[in-house]
Design a protein around this motif. Structure first.
Motif, short mmCIF file in Angstrom:
data_model
loop_
_atom_site.label_atom_id
_atom_site.label_comp_id
_atom_site.label_asym_id
_atom_site.label_seq_id
_atom_site.Cartn_x
_atom_site.Cartn_y
_atom_site.Cartn_z
N PRO A 1 11.06 -35.31 -5.64
CA PRO A 1 10.06 -34.92 -4.94
C PRO A 1 9.21 -35.87 -4.26
N PRO A 2 9.24 -37.34 -4.62
CA PRO A 2 8.62 -38.41 -3.89
C PRO A 2 9.21 -38.52 -2.29
N SER A 3 10.57 -38.20 -2.32
CA SER A 3 10.95 -38.27 -0.71
C SER A 3 10.18 -37.42 0.00
N LEU A 4 9.43 -36.21 -0.56
CA LEU A 4 8.89 -35.40 0.50
C LEU A 4 7.38 -35.49 0.49
N GLY A 5 6.83 -36.58 -0.34
CA GLY A 5 5.69 -36.79 -0.49
C GLY A 5 4.87 -36.17 -1.69
N VAL A 6 5.78 -35.37 -2.61
CA VAL A 6 5.33 -34.65 -3.54
C VAL A 6 4.99 -35.27 -4.54
N ARG A 7 3.61 -35.55 -5.19
CA ARG A 7 3.22 -36.49 -6.37
C ARG A 7 3.40 -35.42 -7.80
N ALA A 8 3.39 -34.19 -7.44
CA ALA A 8 3.40 -33.34 -8.75
C ALA A 8 4.14 -32.07 -8.55
N THR A 9 4.68 -31.60 -9.67
CA THR A 9 5.43 -30.15 -9.30
C THR A 9 4.37 -29.16 -10.30
N PRO A 10 4.35 -28.14 -9.89
CA PRO A 10 4.73 -27.53 -8.73
C PRO A 10 3.96 -27.77 -7.47
N THR A 11 4.70 -27.79 -6.26
CA THR A 11 3.92 -28.03 -5.01
C THR A 11 4.42 -27.12 -3.93
#
Length: 167
Positions: free
Chosen positions: A126-136
């Motif tokens: 997830p961090p490689s996409l800029g995602v800090r939390a799931t679900p996004t």
């Protein structure tokens, strides 16, 4: 001697009152700060951000919806009914891609358990996409630019907002 005992007793009482007030103020500040931090939503990915996802040709579709999930995420599982509606509502102009940190095989089993039929499943941290939390959920245009994103288990009004982008 009596006067001195009274002065000491008065001074001790004043000190106790001052310490109690200081502790109460500190406790109020601590709990107010803790409450405001815990209620702050995790920010989504800013519109205009370029997404780099290997193996994805953004130009092949008008828009792509990335579902950043994890098999370890209780909110992902709790949102399964909404994701089923997303899959059923997506027009032919919208490609759905599930991105999970787990292996494609484990991710496929997880999605099947949620009764989600998503053909494109990619193993992505997830961090490689800029995602800090799931679900996004990340809506990306044909240039690979984020147009909108939603984080967490969404309330009904935000679910409807997300669905409206796919119709």
């Amino acid at each position: 001697m009596n006067a001195m005992v009274r002065k000491i007793e008065t001074a001790a009482n004043v000190c106790i009152i001052v310490v109690a007030i200081v502790l109460c103020v500190a406790a109020v500040r601590y709990f107010r700060t803790k409450a405001s931090v815990s209620q702050a939503p995790t920010p989504g990915i800013a519109a205009g951000t370029k997404i780099n996802l290997p193996n994805e040709d953004w130009a092949r579709n008008r828009q792509t919806l990335l579902l950043a999930l994890s098999t370890q995420c209780k909110y992902c599982s709790a949102s399964a009914e909404f994701y089923q509606r997303l899959v059923n509502s997506a027009s032919s102009n919208t490609k759905l891609v599930a991105v999970l940190p787990q292996s494609p095989e484990e991710s496929q089993q997880y999605l099947a358990g949620l009764k989600l039929t998503i053909r494109d499943i990619q193993q992505v941290l997830p961090p490689s996409l800029g995602v800090r939390a799931t679900p996004t959920l990340i809506l990306v245009d044909s240039a690979g630019t984020v147009t909108n994103s939603w984080v967490g288990k969404l309330p009904p009004d935000k679910e409807e907002e997300g669905l409206s982008y796919l119709r």
